[in-house]
Design a protein around this motif. Structure first.
Motif, PDB file in Angstrom:
ATOM      1  N   ASN A 287     -10.236  -1.140  -1.483  1.00  0.00           N
ATOM      2  CA  ASN A 287     -10.471  -2.506  -1.016  1.00  0.00           C
ATOM      3  C   ASN A 287      -9.829  -3.508  -1.958  1.00  0.00           C
ATOM      4  O   ASN A 287      -9.209  -4.482  -1.514  1.00  0.00           O
ATOM      5  N   LEU A 288      -9.970  -3.308  -3.263  1.00  0.00           N
ATOM      6  CA  LEU A 288      -9.345  -4.207  -4.220  1.00  0.00           C
ATOM      7  C   LEU A 288      -7.827  -4.190  -4.074  1.00  0.00           C
ATOM      8  O   LEU A 288      -7.160  -5.229  -4.196  1.00  0.00           O
ATOM      9  N   SER A 289      -7.264  -3.023  -3.783  1.00  0.00           N
ATOM     10  CA  SER A 289      -5.825  -2.914  -3.585  1.00  0.00           C
ATOM     11  C   SER A 289      -5.380  -3.706  -2.355  1.00  0.00           C
ATOM     12  O   SER A 289      -4.346  -4.381  -2.371  1.00  0.00           O
ATOM     13  N   VAL A 290      -6.176  -3.638  -1.290  1.00  0.00           N
ATOM     14  CA  VAL A 290      -5.856  -4.402  -0.078  1.00  0.00           C
ATOM     15  C   VAL A 290      -5.858  -5.896  -0.385  1.00  0.00           C
ATOM     16  O   VAL A 290      -4.952  -6.632   0.018  1.00  0.00           O
ATOM     17  N   PHE A 291      -6.894  -6.366  -1.099  1.00  0.00           N
ATOM     18  CA  PHE A 291      -6.951  -7.782  -1.466  1.00  0.00           C
ATOM     19  C   PHE A 291      -5.698  -8.180  -2.245  1.00  0.00           C
ATOM     20  O   PHE A 291      -5.104  -9.235  -2.005  1.00  0.00           O
ATOM     21  N   GLY A 292      -5.307  -7.335  -3.195  1.00  0.00           N
ATOM     22  CA  GLY A 292      -4.130  -7.639  -4.003  1.00  0.00           C
ATOM     23  C   GLY A 292      -2.856  -7.695  -3.187  1.00  0.00           C
ATOM     24  O   GLY A 292      -2.037  -8.615  -3.344  1.00  0.00           O
ATOM     25  N   ARG A 293      -2.660  -6.716  -2.303  1.00  0.00           N
ATOM     26  CA  ARG A 293      -1.441  -6.675  -1.493  1.00  0.00           C
ATOM     27  C   ARG A 293      -1.353  -7.870  -0.542  1.00  0.00           C
ATOM     28  O   ARG A 293      -0.271  -8.388  -0.283  1.00  0.00           O
ATOM     29  N   LEU A 294      -2.514  -8.296  -0.029  1.00  0.00           N
ATOM     30  CA  LEU A 294      -2.521  -9.455   0.859  1.00  0.00           C
ATOM     31  C   LEU A 294      -2.097 -10.731   0.145  1.00  0.00           C
ATOM     32  O   LEU A 294      -1.629 -11.687   0.771  1.00  0.00           O
ATOM     33  N   THR A 295      -2.250 -10.742  -1.171  1.00  0.00           N
ATOM     34  CA  THR A 295      -1.862 -11.926  -1.947  1.00  0.00           C
ATOM     35  C   THR A 295      -0.547 -11.729  -2.679  1.00  0.00           C
ATOM     36  O   THR A 295      -0.184 -12.533  -3.541  1.00  0.00           O
ATOM     37  N   GLY A 296       0.149 -10.642  -2.352  1.00  0.00           N
ATOM     38  CA  GLY A 296       1.496 -10.462  -2.889  1.00  0.00           C
ATOM     39  C   GLY A 296       1.618  -9.622  -4.136  1.00  0.00           C
ATOM     40  O   GLY A 296       2.723  -9.463  -4.676  1.00  0.00           O
ATOM     41  N   LEU A 297       0.514  -9.059  -4.627  1.00  0.00           N
ATOM     42  CA  LEU A 297       0.590  -8.214  -5.818  1.00  0.00           C
ATOM     43  C   LEU A 297       1.005  -6.795  -5.428  1.00  0.00           C
ATOM     44  O   LEU A 297       0.599  -6.280  -4.388  1.00  0.00           O
ATOM     45  N   ARG A 298       1.808  -6.154  -6.280  1.00  0.00           N
ATOM     46  CA  ARG A 298       2.299  -4.818  -6.001  1.00  0.00           C
ATOM     47  C   ARG A 298       2.427  -4.032  -7.308  1.00  0.00           C
ATOM     48  O   ARG A 298       2.442  -4.592  -8.396  1.00  0.00           O
ATOM     49  N   GLY A 299       2.555  -2.711  -7.185  1.00  0.00           N
ATOM     50  CA  GLY A 299       2.954  -1.851  -8.271  1.00  0.00           C
ATOM     51  C   GLY A 299       2.039  -1.851  -9.477  1.00  0.00           C
ATOM     52  O   GLY A 299       0.819  -2.046  -9.373  1.00  0.00           O
ATOM     53  N   PRO A 300       2.631  -1.666 -10.674  1.00  0.00           N
ATOM     54  CA  PRO A 300       1.840  -1.548 -11.909  1.00  0.00           C
ATOM     55  C   PRO A 300       0.970  -2.769 -12.186  1.00  0.00           C
ATOM     56  O   PRO A 300      -0.146  -2.631 -12.689  1.00  0.00           O
ATOM     57  N   GLY A 301       1.473  -3.963 -11.866  1.00  0.00           N
ATOM     58  CA  GLY A 301       0.698  -5.167 -12.104  1.00  0.00           C
ATOM     59  C   GLY A 301      -0.614  -5.158 -11.337  1.00  0.00           C
ATOM     60  O   GLY A 301      -1.660  -5.558 -11.869  1.00  0.00           O
ATOM     61  N   LEU A 302      -0.575  -4.689 -10.092  1.00  0.00           N
ATOM     62  CA  LEU A 302      -1.783  -4.617  -9.279  1.00  0.00           C
ATOM     63  C   LEU A 302      -2.737  -3.566  -9.836  1.00  0.00           C
ATOM     64  O   LEU A 302      -3.949  -3.796  -9.918  1.00  0.00           O
ATOM     65  N   ARG A 303      -2.216  -2.418 -10.241  1.00  0.00           N
ATOM     66  CA  ARG A 303      -3.063  -1.352 -10.774  1.00  0.00           C
ATOM     67  C   ARG A 303      -3.762  -1.799 -12.062  1.00  0.00           C
ATOM     68  O   ARG A 303      -4.943  -1.515 -12.263  1.00  0.00           O
TER      69      ARG A 303
ATOM     70  N   VAL B 186     -18.447   3.742  -9.245  1.00  0.00           N
ATOM     71  CA  VAL B 186     -18.332   3.723  -7.778  1.00  0.00           C
ATOM     72  C   VAL B 186     -16.904   3.441  -7.323  1.00  0.00           C
ATOM     73  O   VAL B 186     -16.675   3.256  -6.127  1.00  0.00           O
ATOM     74  N   ARG B 187     -15.946   3.425  -8.234  1.00  0.00           N
ATOM     75  CA  ARG B 187     -14.590   2.997  -7.890  1.00  0.00           C
ATOM     76  C   ARG B 187     -13.998   3.828  -6.758  1.00  0.00           C
ATOM     77  O   ARG B 187     -13.228   3.306  -5.948  1.00  0.00           O
ATOM     78  N   ASN B 188     -14.348   5.115  -6.672  1.00  0.00           N
ATOM     79  CA  ASN B 188     -13.770   5.987  -5.647  1.00  0.00           C
ATOM     80  C   ASN B 188     -14.765   6.345  -4.548  1.00  0.00           C
ATOM     81  O   ASN B 188     -14.533   7.292  -3.780  1.00  0.00           O
ATOM     82  N   ARG B 189     -15.835   5.573  -4.464  1.00  0.00           N
ATOM     83  CA  ARG B 189     -16.810   5.786  -3.386  1.00  0.00           C
ATOM     84  C   ARG B 189     -16.552   4.815  -2.247  1.00  0.00           C
ATOM     85  O   ARG B 189     -16.130   3.679  -2.451  1.00  0.00           O
ATOM     86  N   ARG B 190     -16.812   5.306  -1.016  1.00  0.00           N
ATOM     87  CA  ARG B 190     -16.654   4.438   0.147  1.00  0.00           C
ATOM     88  C   ARG B 190     -17.615   3.255   0.029  1.00  0.00           C
ATOM     89  O   ARG B 190     -18.782   3.419  -0.330  1.00  0.00           O
TER      90      ARG B 190
END
Length: 324
Positions: free
Chosen positions: A104-120, A135-139
């Motif tokens: 979910n955090l990755s989706v939020f980041g991609r929607l705002t233009g973040l990608r790659g190592p910076g997003l991670r 809980v990082r890997n829990r649904r």
């Protein structure tokens, strides 16, 4: 504008803001400011104009009249710049329950233009900041309400906004989950993020907000720190809880000369309690309490409890809205 000049600009400036929907006036010319790094509680019952204020400040709607600026940028003429400086979480977590917290955090980041190592890197920072490692890997759908809200707020901070709007973030949460979100908001203050928190829970505003703006029917009815607002409700009170209900009339007589605020005879909830409670004004604080104790002790009246209580925000709000 230089960075030094910008540092003196309020994070949020609202001047005579009006919003009408046809014949209905949702906001009647409200004005307030929020300093950078401050938590402002926008307090009021349903229909008071809290969410309308947030939608206007976040550029989701345009005001009918008046003006508002976020970090110096006008919400109408500089809407794009405003959206770059703020983030918003609504009353319910905007998460995909089929994805994990990190996804979910990755989706939020991609929607705002973040990608790659910076997003991670940013996701790892937020996982640590919001204590999400377990809980990082829990649904998300398997998480508690408080943990889901924590992930939601973390998502709103992926882009490092200067201002965060939290629109009734604890609505529908159980007490444990609500306490978890309160801890999260306290952490935002420590991080120097400006927060506008809308809530209808007076305890929440009292605990979290540096200052409070009270709304009722689209108007500001009071503003100030929680302590300043409580002073508007008058002096502290002395609460006396009796062992024997039969002593009530006698105690009322013993307390003659003090202003009786509440007694079991008022027909309030206090009258239904197993042990009757009487409340009198305590203009002299503990000196008043000591005087009450002396009177009751001399008369041989047994009590369950006696103490001094400061006015609550509930009392402030009820007084203000009754006359507004």
């Amino acid at each position: 504008m230089t960075s030094i000049e910008g540092a003196h600009v309020a994070a949020i400036q609202v001047v005579d803001l009006v919003k009408k929907y046809g014949e209905v006036t949702a906001l009647s010319g409200i004005s307030f400011e929020v300093a950078r790094g401050e938590v402002l509680g926008l307090l009021g019952p349903n229909g008071s104009g809290k969410t309308t204020t947030v939608t206007l400040l976040s550029t989701l709607q345009r005001p009918t009249s008046g003006s508002a600026r976020i970090c110096g940028h006008d919400v109408v003429t500089e809407a794009a710049r405003v959206r770059e400086t703020l983030s918003l979480t609504g009353q319910y977590a905007a998460l995909d329950e089929g994805l994990t917290a990190v996804e979910n955090l990755s989706v939020f980041g991609r929607l705002t233009g973040l990608r790659g190592p910076g997003l991670r890197v940013r996701i790892d920072e937020l996982v640590e900041q919001f204590d999400l490692a377990a809980v990082r890997n829990r649904r998300v759908g398997a998480l508690s309400g408080g943990m889901r809200r924590r992930v939601d707020i973390a998502g709103a901070l992926v882009t490092r906004p200067e201002v965060l709007f939290l629109d009734e973030p604890t609505t529908g949460l159980d007490p444990r989950s609500r306490a978890s979100v309160w801890d999260t908001v306290a952490g935002l203050r420590e991080a120097g993020i400006t927060v506008l928190l809308t809530t209808q829970y007076l305890e929440e505003a009292d605990r979290l907000a540096d200052r409070i703006v009270m709304l009722d029917r689209g108007s500001v009815v009071a503003a100030g720190t929680p302590g300043q607002l409580k002073k508007q409700a008058g002096a502290a009170v002395c609460e006396v809880t009796l062992v024997d209900r039969a002593d009530t009339t006698r105690v009322v007589g013993l307390l003659e000369g003090l202003e009786l605020v509440e007694s079991p005879a008022d027909g309030t909830a206090a009258g239904a309690q197993a042990h009757p409670r009487l409340v009198v004004r305590a203009p002299n604080g503990m000196a008043t309490v000591s005087g009450v104790i002396d009177r009751l002790d001399s008369a041989g009246i047994d009590v369950v409890d006696i103490g001094l209580r400061q006015p609550s925000l509930d009392e402030v709000f009820l007084q203000l809205t009754e006359t507004s």
